[in-house]
Each structure stands twice: as C-alpha cells, then as structure tokens.
Enzyme design. Structure first.
Site, PDB file in Angstrom:
ATOM      1  NE  ARG A  29      -3.686  -2.185   2.463  1.00  0.00           N
ATOM      2  CZ  ARG A  29      -4.639  -2.622   1.633  1.00  0.00           C
ATOM      3  NH1 ARG A  29      -5.005  -1.885   0.598  1.00  0.00           N
ATOM      4  NH2 ARG A  29      -5.216  -3.788   1.846  1.00  0.00           N
ATOM      5  CG  ASP A  30       1.421   5.552  -2.319  1.00  0.00           C
ATOM      6  OD1 ASP A  30       1.945   5.554  -3.442  1.00  0.00           O
ATOM      7  OD2 ASP A  30       1.615   6.453  -1.462  1.00  0.00           O
ATOM      8  CG  ASN A  87       3.735   9.019 -11.988  1.00  0.00           C
ATOM      9  OD1 ASN A  87       2.883   9.307 -12.849  1.00  0.00           O
ATOM     10  ND2 ASN A  87       3.451   8.959 -10.701  1.00  0.00           N
ATOM     11  CB  VAL A  96      10.225   6.055  -5.429  1.00  0.00           C
ATOM     12  CG1 VAL A  96      11.078   4.858  -5.008  1.00  0.00           C
ATOM     13  CG2 VAL A  96       9.694   6.785  -4.193  1.00  0.00           C
ATOM     14  CG  HIS A 100       6.601   2.863  -8.564  1.00  0.00           C
ATOM     15  ND1 HIS A 100       7.830   3.484  -8.649  1.00  0.00           N
ATOM     16  CD2 HIS A 100       5.702   3.858  -8.385  1.00  0.00           C
ATOM     17  CE1 HIS A 100       7.681   4.790  -8.515  1.00  0.00           C
ATOM     18  NE2 HIS A 100       6.387   5.043  -8.373  1.00  0.00           N
ATOM     19  CG  HIS A 102       1.225   4.930  -8.756  1.00  0.00           C
ATOM     20  ND1 HIS A 102       1.256   5.549  -7.527  1.00  0.00           N
ATOM     21  CD2 HIS A 102       2.376   5.292  -9.385  1.00  0.00           C
ATOM     22  CE1 HIS A 102       2.372   6.261  -7.417  1.00  0.00           C
ATOM     23  NE2 HIS A 102       3.064   6.124  -8.531  1.00  0.00           N
TER      24      HIS A 102
HETATM   25  P1  AMP Z   1       6.056   8.149  -7.892  1.00  0.00           P
HETATM   26  O1  AMP Z   1       5.811   9.602  -7.600  1.00  0.00           O
HETATM   27  O2  AMP Z   1       5.324   7.635  -9.109  1.00  0.00           O
HETATM   28  O3  AMP Z   1       7.549   7.843  -7.942  1.00  0.00           O
HETATM   29  O4  AMP Z   1       5.421   7.346  -6.692  1.00  0.00           O
HETATM   30  C1  AMP Z   1       6.091   7.099  -5.499  1.00  0.00           C
HETATM   31  C2  AMP Z   1       5.043   6.725  -4.503  1.00  0.00           C
HETATM   32  O5  AMP Z   1       5.673   6.054  -3.428  1.00  0.00           O
HETATM   33  C3  AMP Z   1       4.275   7.893  -3.890  1.00  0.00           C
HETATM   34  O6  AMP Z   1       2.887   7.734  -4.145  1.00  0.00           O
HETATM   35  C4  AMP Z   1       4.592   7.801  -2.396  1.00  0.00           C
HETATM   36  O7  AMP Z   1       3.488   8.134  -1.593  1.00  0.00           O
HETATM   37  C5  AMP Z   1       4.989   6.358  -2.261  1.00  0.00           C
HETATM   38  N1  AMP Z   1       5.888   6.044  -1.164  1.00  0.00           N
HETATM   39  C6  AMP Z   1       7.037   6.675  -0.822  1.00  0.00           C
HETATM   40  N2  AMP Z   1       7.639   6.050   0.210  1.00  0.00           N
HETATM   41  C7  AMP Z   1       6.854   4.998   0.517  1.00  0.00           C
HETATM   42  C8  AMP Z   1       6.923   3.962   1.490  1.00  0.00           C
HETATM   43  N3  AMP Z   1       7.950   3.894   2.374  1.00  0.00           N
HETATM   44  N4  AMP Z   1       5.930   3.035   1.544  1.00  0.00           N
HETATM   45  C9  AMP Z   1       4.910   3.111   0.678  1.00  0.00           C
HETATM   46  N5  AMP Z   1       4.786   4.050  -0.285  1.00  0.00           N
HETATM   47  C10 AMP Z   1       5.739   4.988  -0.351  1.00  0.00           C
END
Ligand code: AMP
Length: 114
Positions: A29-30, A87, A96, A100, A102
């Site tokens: 989960r995000d 993304n 990140v 991944h 979403h």
């Molecule tokens: P992106 O912006 O597409 O790189 O998405 C990165 C996602 O990772 C964001 O929606 C963050 O809320 C999520 N995120 C960052 N750190 C964590 C974590 N430790 N556990 C779960 N989700 C995370």
C-alpha cells in the site's frame, strides 16, 4: 541500483503493508494514498524508470500489469474500473527511482490528470 526506499522494502529492511508477492513482483500500500485503494506494484529487479527498461524486461513489465489487474479483480474493483499509472522521470512526477505501477481504485478518476 537497488538502493531506493522500495529496494529497502523489497529486502525487508523497512516495513510496508505488503498485499501481494511472488518471485518477480512485490505489491504494497502507498504510504500517502490518493484513492481508497492505492497499491504499488514493483519488480524485485531494480529498474530505475520505465525509460530504463529494455526488451529483456518485457515479460516482467507484463507481470506487473497482470498482478495489478488480478489484485484489482480480487478487491472487487474491476467491474467499476480503476487506474494504473507509471510515472517516468521529472515531468512524469516520478519521485522514487525504482520502477512501479500505481493501482488506484475505489473512486471515480478524472482526466486529464494534473
Ligand atoms: P512516484 O511519484 O510515481 O515515484 O510514486 C512514489 C510513490 O511512493 C508515492 O505515491 C509515495 O506516496 C509512495 N511512497 C514513498 N515512500 C513509501 C513507502 N515507504 N511506503 C509506501 N509508499 C511509499
């Protein structure tokens, strides 16, 4: 490669709410959910961005999407629908740098995205 927050989750160095895993894919989960269901599907293999993926990753990319679809079906999201997002880099809003997918569901989505 591999030293991102998602790499640490994959290696179980930091906690996450893991909802699915197999030999190639982990889903959790995000931390900052943007919908009632917001799950991230990540390959165990550390690929930084979609742009960094190559033909040898084709099967793995398919597995990520199929795992997301299967989870959405299992959670009862499939009939009404859901959104999958990848993304890529700065303009894509990637924060990140471990590839991944979403999965967002449980509410109507809007288009175009912001
Ligand atoms: P992106 O912006 O597409 O790189 O998405 C990165 C996602 O990772 C964001 O929606 C963050 O809320 C999520 N995120 C960052 N750190 C964590 C974590 N430790 N556990 C779960 N989700 C995370």
């Amino acid at each position: 490669m591999g030293d991102t927050i998602f790499g640490k989750i994959i290696r179980r160095e930091i906690p996450a709410d893991i909802v699915y895993e197999d030999d190639d894919v982990l889903a959790f989960r995000d931390l900052n959910p943007q919908a009632p269901v917001h799950v991230l599907f990540v390959p165990r293999k550390a690929i930084a961005t979609l742009d960094a993926a190559s033909a040898e990753d084709a099967e793995l990319l398919g597995k990520l999407l199929l795992a997301a679809a299967s989870y959405a079906r299992q959670e009862g999201l499939a009939e009404k629908g859901y959104r999958t997002v990848v993304n890529c880099n700065e303009h894509g809003g990637q924060t990140v740098f471990h590839l991944h997918v979403h999965l967002l569901g449980g509410r109507p989505m809007h288009w175009p995205p912001g």
